[in-house]
Scaffold this motif. Sequence first.
Motif, PDB file in Angstrom:
ATOM      1  N   HIS A 109       3.328  -3.261   2.198  1.00 33.82           N
ATOM      2  CA  HIS A 109       4.493  -3.750   2.940  1.00 33.82           C
ATOM      3  C   HIS A 109       5.626  -2.714   2.927  1.00 33.82           C
TER       4      HIS A 109
ATOM      5  N   ASP B   7       8.729  -2.966   2.687  1.00 29.09           N
ATOM      6  CA  ASP B   7       9.792  -3.097   1.679  1.00 29.09           C
ATOM      7  C   ASP B   7       9.350  -2.490   0.339  1.00 29.09           C
ATOM      8  N   HIS B   8       8.115  -1.938   0.299  1.00 25.56           N
ATOM      9  CA  HIS B   8       7.624  -1.250  -0.899  1.00 25.56           C
ATOM     10  C   HIS B   8       7.181   0.188  -0.606  1.00 25.56           C
TER      11      HIS B   8
ATOM     12  N   HIS C 200       1.882  -2.200  -3.073  1.00 22.40           N
ATOM     13  CA  HIS C 200       1.179  -2.654  -1.870  1.00 22.40           C
ATOM     14  C   HIS C 200       1.836  -2.084  -0.628  1.00 22.40           C
TER      15      HIS C 200
ATOM     16  N   HIS D 254      -1.524 -10.851  -3.283  1.00 19.72           N
ATOM     17  CA  HIS D 254      -0.415 -11.030  -2.330  1.00 19.72           C
ATOM     18  C   HIS D 254      -0.847 -10.679  -0.903  1.00 19.72           C
TER      19      HIS D 254
ATOM     20  N   ASP E 164       4.722  -7.554  -5.529  1.00 20.46           N
ATOM     21  CA  ASP E 164       4.749  -8.924  -5.013  1.00 20.46           C
ATOM     22  C   ASP E 164       3.449  -9.584  -5.460  1.00 20.46           C
TER      23      ASP E 164
HETATM   24 ZN   LIG Z   1       4.903  -7.828   0.062  1.00 22.67          ZN
END
Ligand SMILES: [Zn+2]
Length: 424
Positions: free
Chosen positions: A61, A63-64, A59, A145, A166
């Motif tokens: 975000h 942090d990914h 996804h 998510h 997530d």
């Molecule tokens: Zn996330």
Amino acid sequence: MKLIVHGAANEVGRSCIELVTDDSTRFLLDAGIKLSETGTEFPLTVENPSGISAVFVSHAHLDHTGYLPLLDHNGMKCPIFATSPTKALTKILLADAFKIGRLKHQPLGYEEENIEKALSFTRRIKIDDEGSIGKAKFEYFDAGHIPGSSYIHVQVDGKRILYTGDINTNETRLLNGAETDYPKDVDVLITEATYGDREHPPRQNTEKEFLNEAEETIEKGGSVLVPVFAVGRAQEIMLLLSKENLGVPVYLDGMAKEATELLLNYPKSIKNAAELRDAYEKVRFVKGSIQRKNIANKQGIFVTTSGMVTGGPVMDYLSKLGTDPRNSILLTGYQGEHTNGRMLLETGSVFIDGWKTKISANYKQFDFSAHAGQNDLKKLIKGVNPGKLVFNHGDPGAINALHEWADIVDIRSYAPKIGDKITF
Ligand SMILES: [Zn+2]
Ligand SMILES: [Zn+2]
């Protein structure tokens, strides 16, 4: 076959796991960064990025996805598989991260053009469709998510790996929960563990408390500042506020506006696009810092990025509203370590323009989480029934709780440290 854990090892942030087959074909599961007050943390360096065969992105975000431009800069040239909303959202989130990095004089190690270049390698994959690259087959499933989010099933050399990214198995105002008809009996399940040690309160209670707090603030003449994540949380809060009339205007500021407009172009990625459009038409928009300073002098509800108060327009509002005890700051999500949001909750102070500033406004945190709670995760693990279980994307306490439970129910599990290799 082995996994190399480059990030999100006993921490939330910089998700990046490398899958290496016996003949040294290499894949990445996500490529994220960790943002905090002290700067950007990248995953452990992925050696020889030009040798990677594909990246599977769960996804948008950061942090990914935030590591993708640096990988491009370092020579990676392989397909990056993502859903259409994920690609579109990633583009605006990466552009924003670059801008903030420049403003804070925290260079990210790559050029702006690496964002566009990295994204040009994206191949679209639809939820529930099967794809293939070389000898690997893969399938993406709805992870519930954020819009476009997915969990990923990879099959290669007779082994099956399921990566949750997530995941949220519960329905929210914005999204249906994750698909729960999981691929079963996989060799390895890599699961997030953000809420591995706790349950969420019932969503209806959280919504009620949030609205009560906002109402009380308005009644005593104050304004309400609502820091949100641009994707998912902003829309969830808009949908909630659109059902109420609290007697003051609701303003939407920062990346939240751009993200909402983008999501309206992907109506299938959300539960009810008509409702979101309706909510979007009810809010007012803020153009630039001069208008921001003017409206912050009047009573209102200000929904703005960033969700952990690490930058963006929320900082302007905070310096205006934070010193008046009639006002409220209503945090709507997880506050990472070393963020202003966490510092506010723990010490009552924040950093504004580098100065430690005492906040006299009322502040409170609400659990509008988009992650599965402890019991949801246990149910997921039992549903998948994996041969081996790897925990990532969780603080040590959250991961330990699940690790101990896995021992009791007799599932072989790992809580890897950064750089660990797991052979299976
Ligand atoms: Zn996330
Ligand atoms: Zn994450």
